[in-house]
Design an enzyme around this catalytic site. Structure first.
Site, PDB file in Angstrom:
ATOM      1  N   GLU A  29       0.561  -1.151  -0.108  1.00 21.80           N
ATOM      2  CA  GLU A  29      -0.100   0.191   0.189  1.00 21.80           C
ATOM      3  C   GLU A  29       0.833   1.238   0.183  1.00 21.80           C
ATOM      4  O   GLU A  29       0.527   2.287   0.747  1.00 21.80           O
ATOM      5  CB  GLU A  29      -0.988   0.161   1.253  1.00 21.80           C
ATOM      6  CG  GLU A  29      -1.890  -1.257   1.318  1.00 21.80           C
ATOM      7  CD  GLU A  29      -2.663  -1.113   2.500  1.00 21.80           C
ATOM      8  OE1 GLU A  29      -4.028  -1.470   2.364  1.00 21.80           O
ATOM      9  OE2 GLU A  29      -2.195  -1.029   3.578  1.00 21.80           O
TER      10      GLU A  29
HETATM   11  C1  TNX Z   1      -4.532  -4.352   4.573  1.00 22.11           C
HETATM   12  S1  TNX Z   1      -2.697  -6.575   4.605  1.00 22.11           S
HETATM   13  C2  TNX Z   1      -3.059  -3.952   5.207  1.00 22.11           C
HETATM   14  C3  TNX Z   1      -3.270  -3.492   6.496  1.00 22.11           C
HETATM   15  C4  TNX Z   1      -4.284  -3.328   7.471  1.00 22.11           C
HETATM   16  C5  TNX Z   1      -5.331  -4.550   7.099  1.00 22.11           C
HETATM   17  C6  TNX Z   1      -6.492  -4.469   7.958  1.00 22.11           C
HETATM   18  C7  TNX Z   1      -1.656  -5.425   4.204  1.00 22.11           C
HETATM   19  C8  TNX Z   1      -0.540  -5.743   3.853  1.00 22.11           C
HETATM   20  N1  TNX Z   1      -2.102  -4.217   4.670  1.00 22.11           N
HETATM   21  O1  TNX Z   1      -2.356  -2.148   6.486  1.00 22.11           O
HETATM   22  O2  TNX Z   1      -4.224  -3.159   8.682  1.00 22.11           O
HETATM   23  O3  TNX Z   1      -5.382  -4.344   5.665  1.00 22.11           O
HETATM   24  O4  TNX Z   1      -7.450  -5.672   7.309  1.00 22.11           O
END
Ligand code: TNX
Length: 566
Positions: free
Chosen positions: A355
């Site tokens: 992300e």
């Molecule tokens: C996605 S999974 C994220 C996290 C969040 C989560 C909440 C991932 C690699 N990143 O930053 O906490 O979803 O479900």
């Protein structure tokens, strides 16, 4: 049955409408109250399901008060741990004695030996070597014998033996009980070498004691990796000597404005050592280049704008990143990786990579390739979320799949170039997802995950174009935006963690929802006796005195604001 399902920190705050912790506590209490005394344990009731089970009803063994554990030197520590579990509920002294070559027919004793070169070759029905983590358990009318090639195998066998004793074995105080183990032979070893869970200590901080308890939960179900998500926008949780403000400033915040916290090197060493004794390897994650607001608050020089952002206590993602165009960033990354690697005996270093929405694709890729090289320079093996896929391969690289549709050509291509995969599909293995619409805590961006959904998938063929041989294993992540107490963590972990554990350990041939839910049901009384909070999932036939299924927690449902894209 003695029950004590309530962790002390779960009481409601004065003057506040029922907290989610309180709801979880009430649910667990109701579940525990309605559990009937469990039926006698059968040899085939073990979770995760063993590779081979051969019951022999004529071979039941009842532990006598003068039982002793005779152990070869390499198995000593496992025998001490086993005795430590059994002494409080039985009240038996259970001395551990060294025997260089424990005889196979020692009467009325538990025999633990790391024999070296032991195989399951003489076991009924197979000739496979026990390997790094396998064990063989023989229960006859005259004794119990546990053998393995390694202490890790013995430890897993000891957990199996613990599950084969009556549920009262989980009691912290002495219980009058016949301590009978069902007769027969189990020959067992894991399907995948990597079986884990992740705890997000960045969104809400969890202290050392909570983490140690989580290690115990993993160890019960033969999970052998604890991934700690140590850094994120809301908090930096590990002290780094060369960049002290990371913890001192970046660690002082958390979601919702809580007090935060961080681990000193000694705290972290304690976690690592406790885990190692339970044959659990700690995988530290430093999430880069995104999810770094806390680091930027501490060191504005790392920010692209060179100014400090305000501390972040919300739950959005994807807005922060360290400056990929500044050499100082790579000095920071090298220092942090160096210190964390030096504190970590395990082979892995997780560099995050998810992300980073604000970083253009080319800079992201260049950053990741440098970061991967910096991990390799510490001697550790790179692990990262599957967004790392487009970057060049480095030796041993492992990607962690958290997508929800099993279809990602970039990940499949990275696997063709040599990467291995840890499976954490968001819609099956994300234990921060709600069980049902009325689950009072958790998210639903990847869907609702009831126990069946957590169980009914196959890590071996989940991602299109990724063969089973490229799958290193499975991991259940527990993100903590909405979780603040130990009871809440446990409420989300149980009973789904054992489902994921079974996918990682058990041969596919044992996969069977009907059988799994029946075996899992017998664990409710164990958790209740051990004081572990759990969700009384309606699809599990818990042993109940009433025919009524325990009610779900009710009350205010926290709004879910998270949206994610993979
Ligand atoms: C996605 S999974 C994220 C996290 C969040 C989560 C909440 C991932 C690699 N990143 O930053 O906490 O979803 O479900």
């Amino acid at each position: 049955m003695s029950t004590n399902p309530v962790a002390p920190e779960t009481g409601p705050l004065p003057g506040v409408s029922p907290s989610t912790a309180e709801l979880a506590r009430v649910a667990a209490e109701r579940a525990a109250e309605q559990l009937a005394p469990p039926a006698p344990v059968r040899l085939a009731d073990v979770v995760p399901a063993p590779e081979r089970v051969h019951p022999d009803p004529a071979g039941d063994f009842t532990l006598p008060p003068d039982a002793a554990l005779r152990v070869s030197p390499a198995g000593r520590d496992v025998a001490e741990q086993l005795a430590g579990w059994l002494r409080p509920p039985t009240g038996f002294p259970l001395p551990v004695t060294d025997v260089a070559d424990p005889g196979p027919d020692a009467p009325l004793t538990l025999t633990v030996s790391a024999a070296g070169g032991t195989t399951g070759g003489d076991a009924p029905g197979g000739d496979a070597a026990l390997g790094d983590e396998g064990y063989r358990l023989d229960v006859t009318a005259t004794g119990v014998r546990l053998t393995a090639d390694t202490p890790a195998g013995l430890f897993h066998g000891a957990q199996t033996l613990r599950q084969l004793l009556p549920a009262a074995v989980e009691s912290a105080t002495t219980v009058a009980e016949r301590w009978t183990v069902p007769g027969g032979t189990i020959v067992d070893r894991p399907r995948f070498p990597y079986r884990g869970a992740m705890l997000d200590v960045a969104r809400h901080f969890f202290g050392v004691e909570d983490v140690l308890r989580m290690v115990d939960h993993l160890a019960r179900y033969k999970l052998n990796h604890l991934h700690l998500h140590l850094t994120d926008d809301q908090g930096w949780r590990i002290a780094v000597d060369s960049w002290p403000r990371l913890a001192e400033v970046g660690g002082a915040t958390g979601v919702g404005g809580g007090p935060g916290g961080w681990y000193t090197p000694d705290d972290y060493r304690r976690i690592v050592a406790y885990a190692a004794r339970r044959h659990v390897t700690v995988v530290p994650e430093i999430d880069l280049p995104g999810h770094t607001n806390a680091a930027l608050v501490a060191y504005p020089e790392l920010a692209p704008s060179k100014t400090a952002p305000p501390p972040y206590t919300g739950t959005d993602v994807g807005f922060s990143y360290v400056d990929p165009a500044d050499e100082r960033t790579y000095a920071f990354v090298a220092d942090v990786f160096g210190e964390v690697a030096a504190l970590t005996p395990g082979p892995w270093l997780h560099l995050g990579g998810d992300e980073a929405f604000k970083v253009p694709a080319a800079s992201y890729r260049a950053f990741v390739e440098r970061a991967q090289a910096l991990v390799a320079a510490t001697g550790k093996t790179v692990v990262g979320w599957h967004q790392l896929a487009p970057a060049e391969h480095v030796d041993g690289r492992v990607l962690q799949w958290w997508g929800t549709n099993g279809d990602d050509p970039e990940t499949a291509d990275a696997v063709r170039r040599g990467a291995r995969l840890i499976l954490s599909p968001g819609n099956h293995a994300y234990l921060d997802m709600k069980y049902a619409p009325d689950t009072p805590i958790g998210h639903d961006w990847a869907g609702l995950i009831d126990v069946r959904r957590a169980y009914d998938w196959d890590p071996g063929d989940h991602v299109h174009g990724v063969p089973a041989e490229a799958v290193l294993g499975v991991e259940a992540p527990l993100w903590t935006e909405s979780l603040t107490t130990r009871a809440e963590l446990e409420f989300m972990l149980f009973p789904r963690l054992p489902a994921v554990a079974e996918l990682g350990w058990s041969p596919r041939s044992t996969h069977d929802w009907a059988g799994f839910r029946a075996r899992l049901a017998g664990h409710g009384p164990r958790w209740a006796t051990a004081g572990i909070t759990f969700h009384p999932a309606p699809e599990i036939p818990w042993p109940t005195t009433a025919t009524k299924i325990p009610r779900q927690p009710t009350g205010p449902v926290r709004p879910t604001t998270l949206t994610h894209q993979d």
